[in-house]
Design a protein around this motif. Structure first.
Motif, PDB file in Angstrom:
ATOM      1  N   VAL A 181     -10.109 -52.942 -58.496  1.00  0.00           N
ATOM      2  CA  VAL A 181      -9.031 -50.935 -58.092  1.00  0.00           C
ATOM      3  C   VAL A 181      -9.128 -49.865 -59.547  1.00  0.00           C
ATOM      4  CG1 VAL A 181      -6.575 -52.112 -60.022  1.00  0.00           C
ATOM      5  CG2 VAL A 181      -6.027 -50.473 -58.006  1.00  0.00           C
ATOM      6  N   HIS A 182      -9.288 -48.859 -58.334  1.00  0.00           N
ATOM      7  CA  HIS A 182      -9.693 -47.799 -58.651  1.00  0.00           C
ATOM      8  C   HIS A 182      -8.885 -46.621 -58.755  1.00  0.00           C
ATOM      9  CE1 HIS A 182     -13.544 -49.013 -59.256  1.00  0.00           C
ATOM     10  NE2 HIS A 182     -14.106 -47.484 -60.419  1.00  0.00           N
ATOM     11  N   GLU A 183      -7.769 -46.301 -57.298  1.00  0.00           N
ATOM     12  CA  GLU A 183      -7.061 -46.025 -57.282  1.00  0.00           C
ATOM     13  C   GLU A 183      -5.979 -46.442 -56.583  1.00  0.00           C
ATOM     14  OE1 GLU A 183      -5.447 -43.202 -58.435  1.00  0.00           O
ATOM     15  OE2 GLU A 183      -7.060 -41.500 -58.035  1.00  0.00           O
ATOM     16  N   VAL A 184      -4.361 -45.454 -57.443  1.00  0.00           N
ATOM     17  CA  VAL A 184      -3.541 -46.244 -56.094  1.00  0.00           C
ATOM     18  C   VAL A 184      -2.966 -44.991 -56.093  1.00  0.00           C
ATOM     19  CG1 VAL A 184      -2.467 -46.803 -58.389  1.00  0.00           C
ATOM     20  CG2 VAL A 184      -1.381 -47.743 -56.351  1.00  0.00           C
ATOM     21  N   VAL A 185      -1.743 -45.468 -54.795  1.00  0.00           N
ATOM     22  CA  VAL A 185      -1.421 -43.735 -54.585  1.00  0.00           C
ATOM     23  C   VAL A 185       0.079 -43.829 -53.997  1.00  0.00           C
ATOM     24  CG1 VAL A 185      -1.422 -41.868 -52.901  1.00  0.00           C
ATOM     25  CG2 VAL A 185      -3.570 -42.390 -53.575  1.00  0.00           C
ATOM     26  N   PRO A 186       1.157 -43.834 -54.581  1.00  0.00           N
ATOM     27  CA  PRO A 186       2.440 -43.865 -54.221  1.00  0.00           C
ATOM     28  C   PRO A 186       2.499 -43.035 -52.572  1.00  0.00           C
ATOM     29  CG  PRO A 186       3.240 -42.568 -56.100  1.00  0.00           C
ATOM     30  CD  PRO A 186       1.111 -43.068 -56.152  1.00  0.00           C
ATOM     31  N   LEU A 187       3.327 -43.894 -51.734  1.00  0.00           N
ATOM     32  CA  LEU A 187       3.594 -42.914 -50.704  1.00  0.00           C
ATOM     33  C   LEU A 187       4.674 -42.437 -50.297  1.00  0.00           C
ATOM     34  CD1 LEU A 187       0.764 -44.857 -47.957  1.00  0.00           C
ATOM     35  CD2 LEU A 187       0.798 -42.900 -49.556  1.00  0.00           C
ATOM     36  N   PRO A 188       5.485 -41.635 -49.892  1.00  0.00           N
ATOM     37  CA  PRO A 188       7.457 -41.827 -49.159  1.00  0.00           C
ATOM     38  C   PRO A 188       7.790 -43.299 -49.233  1.00  0.00           C
ATOM     39  CG  PRO A 188       5.441 -39.525 -48.561  1.00  0.00           C
ATOM     40  CD  PRO A 188       4.384 -40.950 -48.839  1.00  0.00           C
ATOM     41  N   LEU A 193      -1.316 -47.358 -51.611  1.00  0.00           N
ATOM     42  CA  LEU A 193      -2.871 -47.088 -50.473  1.00  0.00           C
ATOM     43  C   LEU A 193      -3.475 -47.620 -52.163  1.00  0.00           C
ATOM     44  CD1 LEU A 193      -4.020 -46.372 -48.409  1.00  0.00           C
ATOM     45  CD2 LEU A 193      -4.147 -43.824 -49.146  1.00  0.00           C
ATOM     46  N   VAL A 194      -4.220 -48.815 -51.875  1.00  0.00           N
ATOM     47  CA  VAL A 194      -4.716 -48.855 -52.403  1.00  0.00           C
ATOM     48  C   VAL A 194      -7.088 -49.074 -52.468  1.00  0.00           C
ATOM     49  CG1 VAL A 194      -5.269 -50.773 -54.591  1.00  0.00           C
ATOM     50  CG2 VAL A 194      -3.079 -50.127 -53.553  1.00  0.00           C
ATOM     51  N   THR A 195      -7.524 -48.205 -53.362  1.00  0.00           N
ATOM     52  CA  THR A 195      -8.559 -48.451 -53.329  1.00  0.00           C
ATOM     53  C   THR A 195      -9.020 -49.664 -54.381  1.00  0.00           C
ATOM     54  OG1 THR A 195      -9.713 -46.965 -55.261  1.00  0.00           O
ATOM     55  CG2 THR A 195      -8.949 -45.955 -52.442  1.00  0.00           C
ATOM     56  N   LEU A 283      -8.058 -32.033 -51.306  1.00  0.00           N
ATOM     57  CA  LEU A 283      -8.163 -30.991 -49.951  1.00  0.00           C
ATOM     58  C   LEU A 283      -7.594 -29.285 -50.721  1.00  0.00           C
ATOM     59  CD1 LEU A 283      -8.501 -32.888 -46.425  1.00  0.00           C
ATOM     60  CD2 LEU A 283      -9.790 -32.625 -48.643  1.00  0.00           C
ATOM     61  N   LEU A 284      -7.895 -28.492 -50.654  1.00  0.00           N
ATOM     62  CA  LEU A 284      -6.881 -27.765 -50.791  1.00  0.00           C
ATOM     63  C   LEU A 284      -6.070 -26.552 -49.763  1.00  0.00           C
ATOM     64  CD1 LEU A 284     -10.049 -25.889 -53.534  1.00  0.00           C
ATOM     65  CD2 LEU A 284      -7.992 -27.535 -53.868  1.00  0.00           C
ATOM     66  N   ASP A 285      -6.479 -27.055 -48.541  1.00  0.00           N
ATOM     67  CA  ASP A 285      -5.398 -26.396 -47.240  1.00  0.00           C
ATOM     68  C   ASP A 285      -4.812 -26.949 -47.333  1.00  0.00           C
ATOM     69  OD1 ASP A 285      -7.271 -28.227 -46.652  1.00  0.00           O
ATOM     70  OD2 ASP A 285      -8.021 -26.915 -44.920  1.00  0.00           O
ATOM     71  N   VAL A 286      -4.761 -28.223 -47.510  1.00  0.00           N
ATOM     72  CA  VAL A 286      -2.960 -28.995 -47.682  1.00  0.00           C
ATOM     73  C   VAL A 286      -2.384 -29.040 -48.852  1.00  0.00           C
ATOM     74  CG1 VAL A 286      -2.325 -31.452 -48.030  1.00  0.00           C
ATOM     75  CG2 VAL A 286      -4.248 -30.797 -46.786  1.00  0.00           C
ATOM     76  N   PRO A 287      -1.225 -28.285 -47.920  1.00  0.00           N
ATOM     77  CA  PRO A 287      -0.170 -27.718 -48.716  1.00  0.00           C
ATOM     78  C   PRO A 287       0.816 -28.823 -49.723  1.00  0.00           C
ATOM     79  CG  PRO A 287       0.853 -28.124 -47.042  1.00  0.00           C
ATOM     80  CD  PRO A 287      -0.676 -27.865 -46.812  1.00  0.00           C
ATOM     81  N   GLY A 288       1.258 -27.766 -50.947  1.00  0.00           N
ATOM     82  CA  GLY A 288       2.107 -29.235 -51.741  1.00  0.00           C
ATOM     83  C   GLY A 288       1.474 -28.507 -52.870  1.00  0.00           C
ATOM     84  N   ASP A 289       2.971 -28.959 -53.912  1.00  0.00           N
ATOM     85  CA  ASP A 289       2.915 -28.290 -55.271  1.00  0.00           C
ATOM     86  C   ASP A 289       2.791 -30.077 -55.765  1.00  0.00           C
ATOM     87  OD1 ASP A 289       3.504 -28.461 -58.119  1.00  0.00           O
ATOM     88  OD2 ASP A 289       4.955 -26.989 -57.629  1.00  0.00           O
ATOM     89  N   VAL A 290       1.600 -30.176 -56.645  1.00  0.00           N
ATOM     90  CA  VAL A 290       1.002 -31.821 -56.792  1.00  0.00           C
ATOM     91  C   VAL A 290       2.461 -32.093 -58.570  1.00  0.00           C
ATOM     92  CG1 VAL A 290      -2.019 -31.179 -56.501  1.00  0.00           C
ATOM     93  CG2 VAL A 290      -1.061 -30.705 -58.955  1.00  0.00           C
ATOM     94  N   THR A 291       2.550 -30.718 -59.245  1.00  0.00           N
ATOM     95  CA  THR A 291       3.242 -31.397 -60.410  1.00  0.00           C
ATOM     96  C   THR A 291       4.483 -32.011 -59.675  1.00  0.00           C
ATOM     97  OG1 THR A 291       4.203 -28.908 -60.333  1.00  0.00           O
ATOM     98  CG2 THR A 291       2.462 -29.660 -61.288  1.00  0.00           C
ATOM     99  N   LYS A 292       4.908 -32.042 -58.173  1.00  0.00           N
ATOM    100  CA  LYS A 292       6.179 -32.091 -57.825  1.00  0.00           C
ATOM    101  C   LYS A 292       5.544 -33.739 -57.071  1.00  0.00           C
ATOM    102  CE  LYS A 292       8.562 -28.111 -57.862  1.00  0.00           C
ATOM    103  NZ  LYS A 292       9.619 -27.346 -57.015  1.00  0.00           N
ATOM    104  N   GLY A 293       4.407 -34.172 -57.173  1.00  0.00           N
ATOM    105  CA  GLY A 293       4.029 -35.449 -56.469  1.00  0.00           C
ATOM    106  C   GLY A 293       3.753 -34.978 -55.118  1.00  0.00           C
ATOM    107  N   GLU A 294       3.385 -33.720 -54.002  1.00  0.00           N
ATOM    108  CA  GLU A 294       3.791 -33.365 -53.061  1.00  0.00           C
ATOM    109  C   GLU A 294       2.544 -33.283 -52.774  1.00  0.00           C
ATOM    110  OE1 GLU A 294       7.603 -30.283 -53.293  1.00  0.00           O
ATOM    111  OE2 GLU A 294       5.584 -29.870 -53.207  1.00  0.00           O
ATOM    112  N   VAL A 295       1.178 -33.844 -52.614  1.00  0.00           N
ATOM    113  CA  VAL A 295       0.066 -33.963 -52.344  1.00  0.00           C
ATOM    114  C   VAL A 295      -0.648 -35.416 -52.859  1.00  0.00           C
ATOM    115  CG1 VAL A 295      -2.376 -33.459 -52.717  1.00  0.00           C
ATOM    116  CG2 VAL A 295      -0.629 -32.173 -53.169  1.00  0.00           C
ATOM    117  N   LEU A 296      -0.613 -36.253 -51.894  1.00  0.00           N
ATOM    118  CA  LEU A 296      -1.123 -37.657 -51.802  1.00  0.00           C
ATOM    119  C   LEU A 296      -2.010 -38.196 -52.578  1.00  0.00           C
ATOM    120  CD1 LEU A 296       2.016 -38.275 -49.054  1.00  0.00           C
ATOM    121  CD2 LEU A 296       2.535 -37.840 -51.185  1.00  0.00           C
ATOM    122  N   ARG A 297      -2.262 -37.860 -53.611  1.00  0.00           N
ATOM    123  CA  ARG A 297      -3.558 -38.620 -53.896  1.00  0.00           C
ATOM    124  C   ARG A 297      -3.917 -39.277 -55.882  1.00  0.00           C
ATOM    125  NH1 ARG A 297      -5.999 -35.761 -57.827  1.00  0.00           N
ATOM    126  NH2 ARG A 297      -7.249 -37.084 -57.449  1.00  0.00           N
TER     127      ARG A 297
END
Length: 297
Positions: A181-188, A193-195, A283-297
């Protein structure tokens, strides 16, 4: 005819980026660089470092990224405004910006999670259970994410396990996954999501750890999954995946692609002139504050 052929190859190498129509930040751990790429495929910013992994654009416009020796925050003018240097016999393969200026990192070797302040002081340390001795230092941990409820998700790469810890470091569960496993992304919706790295697979798990979506090695004609590394879930439900080509597949196929839930490719990039193997992307055109977990990656 030779100059025309060279020109054609050059045009083809950037065409996938033009089709993407997304500016993005990415890491190339094989070439050893972090880059910002315009929607037209032009590299607009670049910094060299050893085996970069995670990368983020902060609300300030600065870039935060990890590399094997630690983590770094840098301005667009390449001024270092924050840095964490790991000790000897240590590798850092993930970082995450947190509220209040803290940065989460995971250390292979010392086997610990650290939340580090902008003053350079460690605000919180959580000891991780060391993997078995058969797991090499380089293979101990990859992606780590702190969730909205204060838990930690840790990719235990060599053990093929995603571990969830509470805020004090108590292990809540260990999820076996089909690959390193390389990445785990918690979704809302409380999905994960696990790679799965060299498992050549991606899975989405629901709250009961049931597979509700998966991408298998040969699901995409002509674009087999190699080492599945970074990913980003988009607001429209599509997902961007990094298909890491560094284990014997350099130059063979697209490095990044966006996929719909029904596995249709929206765009893909194969800029082998500028990149060897892209392993993380935002992706830099996807809105959201990364410090608040708003960008899902």
């Amino acid at each position: 005819m030779k100059p025309i052929s060279i020109l054609l190859v050059a045009l083809l190498s950037v065409a996938p980026f033009a089709r993407a129509d997304h500016p993005f930040l990415c890491t190339d751990s094989v070439a050893g660089k972090v880059c910002v790429v315009s929607a037209e495929g032009k590299i607009e910013w670049e910094h060299s470092c050893n085996h970069p992994q995670d990368c983020w654009r902060l609300p300030s416009g600065n870039y935060l990224f990890s590399h094997s020796g630690g983590a770094l925050e840098m301005t667009t003018g390449k001024e270092t405004v924050w840095e964490y240097k790991a000790g000897a016999n240590t590798e850092v393969h993930a970082c995450q910006p947190l509220p209040c200026g803290l940065v989460l990192v995971v250390e292979c070797g010392p086997c610990r999670l650290l939340e580090i302040g902008h003053d350079g002081k460690i605000a919180k340390e959580i000891k991780l259970t060391p993997p078995p001795e058969s797991v090499k230092l380089h293979d101990q941990f990859r992606g780590v994410r702190k969730t909205q409820d204060g838990h930690y998700l840790v990719c235990r790469k060599g053990e093929h396990v995603v571990q969830e810890l509470d805020g004090d470091g108590k292990s809540l569960r260990e999820i076996k996954v089909p690959g390193d496993v390389h990445e785990v992304v918690p979704l809302p919706d409380h999905h994960l999501l696990v790679t799965c790295g060299d498992g050549h697979k991606v899975v989405e798990l629901d709250a009961e750890e049931k597979i509700v979506w998966e991408l298998n090695e040969n699901d995409l004609p002509g674009n087999p999954l190699r080492l599945m590394a970074g990913c980003q879930r988009l607001p429209n439900g599509n997902t961007v995946f990094c298909n890491y080509l560094g284990h014997g597949h350099l130059g063979e196929q697209p490095q990044v692609f966006e996929l719909t839930p029904d596995k249709k490719i929206v765009w893909q990039s194969a800029d082998h002139a500028n990149f060897k193997s892209i392993n993380q992307i935002q992706l830099l055109d996807v809105p959201g504050d990364v410090t608040k977990g708003e960008v899902l990656r």
